[in-house]
Design an enzyme around this catalytic site. Structure first.
Site, mmCIF file in Angstrom:
data_model
loop_
_atom_site.group_PDB
_atom_site.id
_atom_site.type_symbol
_atom_site.label_atom_id
_atom_site.label_comp_id
_atom_site.label_asym_id
_atom_site.label_seq_id
_atom_site.Cartn_x
_atom_site.Cartn_y
_atom_site.Cartn_z
ATOM 1 N N GLU A 441 -5.978 -9.763 4.770
ATOM 2 C CA GLU A 441 -5.737 -10.717 5.849
ATOM 3 C C GLU A 441 -6.986 -10.774 6.720
ATOM 4 O OE1 GLU A 441 -2.063 -11.818 8.894
ATOM 5 O OE2 GLU A 441 -1.884 -10.173 7.465
ATOM 6 N N GLU A 712 0.818 -2.126 14.302
ATOM 7 C CA GLU A 712 1.346 -3.486 14.325
ATOM 8 C C GLU A 712 2.806 -3.510 14.746
ATOM 9 O OE1 GLU A 712 1.634 -7.308 11.251
ATOM 10 O OE2 GLU A 712 1.415 -5.280 10.449
#
Length: 834
Positions: A441, A712
Site C-alpha cells: 500500500e 493501525e
C-alpha cells in the site's frame, strides 16, 4: 547577550537550487534578558560578484518571520549572500549571514533518455567527458521518470535516496540540485541508474504496474564553471549510452535483486522520449539516511529460521558485511513483528514480498539495496554460512525534516508513547505522508494526513513537506473540486470523495498557517481549498451533505460488525460536520488573505450549515440522533450546537465513556478531538484517564505489548498474542498518534494565541501520578519550553519564552500573568500531587 540564532531562507539555512522568485527570510533571536523584542531590521542581498541586489534599508518593525525578498529579479544558477542586522528594545544589535543558490528557474533543457535493451535489469545511463581546465564550480541538475542514483567517476552524487520523489507525475516532477565540484577530474564518467520506483513499479494492493508510465527515463544538466570564467553544460541527449546494470530488478514492495558478479555488457544507444508535465525544483526535504541502528539480537525461531532484531520498528534498508563464495545467493526478508509462537510474521504484508536478494562475488562486500525501502523491526536471513550481528545495521530512511519538538515524562510509558508517535511519523513521512511503510500500500491517504498534521507540526517542521504534497493534492483535484482519497492519486475515481479525507485540502493549509504564520501557503492553496468547499456545497441541498461514499469514523469500535469499518456514527452527520468545519476555515483564510467577499459568503454558509445540522441531527430537547462518542465530540468540538444543548450532549459523551469502562470507542475521525473536547469542557481528568489506561482499547495497551510505533488498529494484537485479521493490521500507522496534539497543547499546555506563536499560551495540566514533564518546541520565533516538577504538595515551573514574543501564563497554583521573552521560574501549590 543579544544574538541572532537562526537565519533561514524558505525554512533552510543554506539552500541549493532555489527556484522561488521572491524567497522569504526568517530569523530567531536569543537573549539572556527578559522582555526583549525586535525594534528594527535591515536585510541586504548580494550576488556572487558582490553586487547589491536588495537593500531593505532599516525597517522599524518587530516582524522577523517570512520577510519577502523585494529586490532585483534573481538570476538562475547564481549564488547569493544575505545579511540581516537587527536591533532590540534594549539598544543591542545582532547580525547573521547565509548563502543560498538559485536553481534553473526553468525546465531542464536536457532530453529525457530511456534505454533500448528491452526489459533486462535496471538501466544505467552513461556519458564520458573531459575537463581540460581548472574547475571553479560544478552543479548537477537531475530528475527521472522513476527513481535514480547518479554517480560521477564511481562516486555517489549526494546523499538523497529515491529521488526525485513521488509526485503527480503527469502534472508535476521535481528536479534536484547537487554540488559535484569535488567529484570531477580531467577524465570523467557521469552515470545514472534508474529504478521503477513509484513511476513504473507496482502500486496498491492490486500491484498494478505502469500507473504513470511504461518506461523509466533520466534527464540532467551538468553545469561546469571554470576558473577562467567560461562555462560548459553537458546534458542528456543522444550522445549518451545505456546498458543493463548489476541490479536485476527493483520494487518498492518486493525489494531489490542484485547480482554483484554481473559483467558489464556492451553499450546500447539511448532513446529520446517526451515529457509534458511541469518540472520544478525540489520543494520538500529529500529522503536521507537519518540514523543507523545496530542489530540488537540474533536468534533462531521455533521454526529454525535465523532472525535479527533491531529493537525498533522502522522504515529503511539493511546494510551488511558479508564474505561468501562467488555465485552464492543470500536473501534478507523483513517483518514488523513475531507471532505468538515467536516466529517471523509476514501475513500482514499481504502481497508485498519485502525481500532483498544478492548474488555474491567471492570477496568481502558491504551491500545494501538501492531502489527500495521496507517497514521492519526483524529480518530473516537465508543463505548465510555464518552470522555476526556486528555485520548488520539498519539505515533509517525518511524525509529529512528539521526536528522541532521534544517531550518527556516521569511516566516512562507515556515517554514511550511519545517515542512511538515520533517514530511512526518518521517512518511514514517518506516523501509523502503514507499510511504505512510495510505492506502493498504505502499510499498518501488524505484522511490520515489530515488528522495527524497538527501533531506532526510539533515533532518536526513540516511546511516544506506538506507544501510539496499539497501541490499534488491540488493538481489531482477533479474539475469540480473533488479531492482524491490518496495523493498522488493512483486509485482513480472508483469511489467518490469522502469527508474528513477530502478536508485535508482545508485543514492542513490552515494548520500550517496557525503553526508557522505562513500566509503564502494559504494563498497558494486557496483555490484548492475553495474548490473543495464548493464540491461539498454542490452536493449539499438544504446545506446537508447526505450523499455519496463516506468512510465514516474509520476503524471505530462502536459497531458490532467488525467487517464494517465505518463505525456506528451516522456517516452523513460526520460529512456535514466536516462540511461546516471546512466552510469555517475557508472563511477565516479568506479574511487573512483580504478576500472580504469570500470571507463573508463562507461565514454565512457556515452559519447555514450549523443551523441545518441542528435541525437534522439534534432533537428539540438537545439529543443527538447519533449518540456515539465521535458524534458528541464533533458536535461539541466543531461548535455545532446551541449553547443550551451543550450540557446534555457533553453528559451523553461522559456517560458513553463511563458505560465503556472509561475506554474510547472512536476511530480515525473522533480520536484526534476526543481528549481536546473533554479538556475544553472541564473533564481533563477523564482525558488523562483515557490516555493512561493500559487495557484494550487504549494507547498504552500497545505500549505494554512492546510497540515501538503506533498501530493501525487498537486491537492489532490481542491479549493472548494472536493477531487481528492480517490484511488490515499495520503496526506502523500514525493516525491514532494524533493524541500527541493533546499532549503538547493541553497537557504541556503550549499553544498559540496568534499565528506562528507570536503570542503564546502556556497553560499546563497537572496530572496525578506524573511527577514531572519537560516539553520544548522550536517555533518560528525560537524555543518555547515548559517543565514542571511536583514535590511535597508544591510544583516548581520553569518556562522559556522566545525573544520577540509574549505569552499568557496560566500555571496551576499561580496567578495568571502576561510576560515577554525570557526564562521564568515559579512555585505554586497543587492538588494533583496530594
Amino acid at each position: 547577550m543579544f544574538t541572532l540564532c537562526d537565519f533561514t531562507v524558505e525554512y533552510n539555512k543554506n539552500l541549493l537550487g532555489l527556484d522561488e522568485r521572491k524567497p522569504r527570510f526568517s530569523w530567531t533571536l536569543c537573549s539572556d534578558k527578559q522582555n526583549v523584542r525586535q525594534t528594527a531590521y535591515c536585510i541586504t542581498v548580494r550576488d556572487e560578484h558582490n553586487a547589491m541586489v536588495w537593500d531593505s534599508g532599516e525597517t522599524e518593525s518587530d516582524n522577523s518571520v517570512h520577510i519577502e525578498y523585494d529586490g532585483a529579479p534573481l538570476s538562475a544558477c547564481t549564488r547569493y549572500n544575505a545579511t540581516v542586522t537587527v536591533r532590540d528594545n534594549k539598544r543591542e544589535s545582532a547580525q547573521a549571514e547565509l548563502t543560498f543558490e538559485t536553481g534553473l528557474m526553468r525546465k531542464p533543457s536536457g532530453e529525457f533518455i530511456t534505454h533500448t535493451f528491452g526489459e533486462r535489469n535496471v538501466p544505467k545511463f552513461v556519458r564520458s567527458f573531459e575537463c581540460k581546465k581548472k574547475i571553479q564550480r560544478a552543479r548537477l541538475y537531475a530528475t527521472a521518470l522513476g527513481v535514480y542514483e547518479a554517480r560521477i567517476n564511481g562516486m555517489r552524487v549526494g546523499d538523497i535516496y529515491d529521488a526525485p520523489g513521488w509526485t503527480s507525475y503527469e502534472k508535476r516532477l521535481q528536479y534536484q540540485t547537487y554540488d559535484v565540484t569535488e567529484l570531477l577530474g580531467d577524465n570523467n564518467e557521469l552515470a545514472a541508474t534508474v529504478g521503477e520506483g513509484w513511476y513504473k513499479g507496482a502500486l496498491t494492493w492490486d500491484k498494478r504496474t505502469c500507473v504513470f508510465g511504461d518506461t523509466v527515463a533520466f534527464c540532467a544538466e551538468l553545469h561546469i564553471t571554470y576558473s577562467d570564467g567560461t562555462r560548459e553544460i553537458i546534458k542528456t541527449d543522444k550522445e549518451w549510452n545505456c546498458r543493463p546494470s548489476h541490479i536485476l530488478s527493483s520494487s518498492l514492495y518486493d525489494g531489490d535483486e542484485t547480482d554483484t558478479t554481473f559483467e558489464t555488457p556492451a553499450f546500447y544507444p539511448v532513446k529520446i522520449i517526451s515529457y509534458d508535465g511541469n518540472i520544478i525544483s525540489q520543494i520538500n526535504e529529500p529522503v536521507r539516511v537519518t540514523e543507523s541502528l545496530p542489530a540488537k539480537e540474533c536468534f533462531v525461531t521455533p521454526k529454525g529460521e535465523t532472525v535479527i532484531d533491531f529493537g525498533q520498528n522502522l522504515t529503511g534498508i539493511v546494510r551488511f558485511r558479508v564474505h561468501g563464495k562467488r555465485g552464492q545467493q543470500v536473501r534478507i526478508a523483513h517483518a514488523e513483528t513475531l507471532d505468538s509462537d515467536g516466529n517471523f510474521y509476514t501475513a500482514n504484508l499481504r502481497k508485498a514480498k519485502c525481500e532483498d536478494t544478492y548474488i555474491l562475488n567471492g570477496n568481502e562486500q558491504i551491500l545494501q539495496p538501492v531502489f527500495t525501502f521496507h517497514g521492519f523491526r526483524f529480518i530473516r536471513l537465508y543463505g548465510f554460512e555464518s552470522v555476526d550481528i556486528a555485520d548488520f545495521e539498519a539505515l533509517v530512511l525518511h524525509s529529512d525534516m528539521q526536528k522541532s519538538g521534544v517531550f518527556s515524562f516521569s511516566d516512562s510509558r507515556i515517554t514511550q508513547l511519545q517515542s512511538n508517535i515520533v517514530w511512526s511519523q518518521r517512518d511514514n513521512f517518506f516523501d509523502i505522508p503514507s499510511d504505512c511503510p510495510q505492506r502493498d500500500e504505502r499510499l498518501g491517504w488524505t484522511g490520515d494526513a489530515q488528522v495527524f498534521c497538527r501533531t506532526a507540526s510539533f515533532n518536526y517542521n513540516v511546511v516544506p513537506f506538506f507544501e510539496k504534497w499539497l501541490g499534488d493534492l491540488a493538481a489531482d483535484q477533479t474539475a469540480d473540486g473533488g479531492v482524491a482519497h490518496v495523493v498522488p492519486n493512483v486509485l482513480g475515481d472508483y469511489l467518490t470523495p469522502s469527508s474528513c479525507w477530502g478536508d485535508a485540502a482545508t485543514v492542513i493549509p490552515w494548520t500550517l498557517y496557525c503553526v508557522y504564520g505562513d500566509e503564502r501557503i494559504l494563498a497558494r492553496q486557496y483555490e484548492s481549498m475553495k474548490a473543495w468547499v464548493e464540491y461539498m456545497r454542490s452536493r449539499s441541498p438544504h446545506d446537508l451533505w447526505q450523499s455519496g461514499f463516506q468512510y465514516g469514523d474509520w476503524l471505530a469500535l462502536d459497531k458490532e460488525e467488525f467487517s464494517d469499518r465505518t463505525g456506528a456514527t451516522d456517516k452523513y452527520l460526520i460529512a456535514t460536520a466536516f462540511y461546516a468545519l471546512s466552510a469555517d476555515i475557508l472563511s477565516k483564510a479568506a479574511k487573512v488573505l483580504n478576500k472580504s467577499e469570500d470571507a463573508e459568503f463562507y461565514a454565512r454558509l457556515h452559519a447555514r450549515i450549523v443551523k441545518a445540522f441542528c435541525k437534522e441531527y439534534v432533537t428539540d430537547t438537545g439529543r443527538l440522533v447519533s449518540e456515539t462518542q465521535t458524534a458528541c465530540v464533533l458536535a461539541l468540538h466543531f461548535d455545532l450546537l446551541p449553547k443550551k444543548f451543550r450540557p446534555r450532549v457533553l453528559q451523553t459523551l461522559i456517560d458513553n465513556i463511563r458505560d465503556h469502562g472509561y475506554h474510547l470507542t472512536t476511530g480515525f475521525v473522533g480520536t484526534p478531538y476526543l481528549c481536546h473536547t473533554l479538556s475544553e469542557c472541564g473533564y481533563g481528568d477523564i482525558a488523562v484517564r483515557l490516555l493512561k489506561s493500559d487495557d484494550y482499547p487504549s494507547w498504552l495497551y500497545a505500549v505494554d505489548k512492546g510497540a515501538t510505533t503506533i498501530w493501525e488498529r487498537w486491537n492489532g494484537i490481542y491479549p493472548d498474542g494472536t493477531f487481528f485479521e492480517p490484511s488490515m493490521s499495520s503496526f506502523n500507522h500514525y493516525a491514532y498518534g494524533s493524541i500527541g496534539d493533546w499532549m503538547y497543547r493541553k497537557w504541556a499546555g503550549i499553544d498559540c494565541l496568534q499565528p506562528g506563536y507570536k503570542k503564546i499560551s502556556i497553560k499546563p495540566y497537572l496530572v496525578e501520578g506524573v511527577d514531572s514533564i519537560s516539553c520544548a518546541f522550536d517555533c518560528m520565533y525560537g524555543k518555547i519550553s515548559v517543565a514542571y516538577r511536583i514535590e511535597n504538595g508544591c510544583v516548581r515551573y520553569r518556562v522559556e519564552i522566545p525573544v520577540n514574543t509574549t505569552a499568557v501564563l496560566e500555571l496551576p497554583g499561580c496567578d495568571k500573568t502576561t510576560v515577554g521573552s525570557g526564562v521564568y521560574e515559579f512555585d505554586g501549590k497543587t492538588e494533583a500531587s496530594k
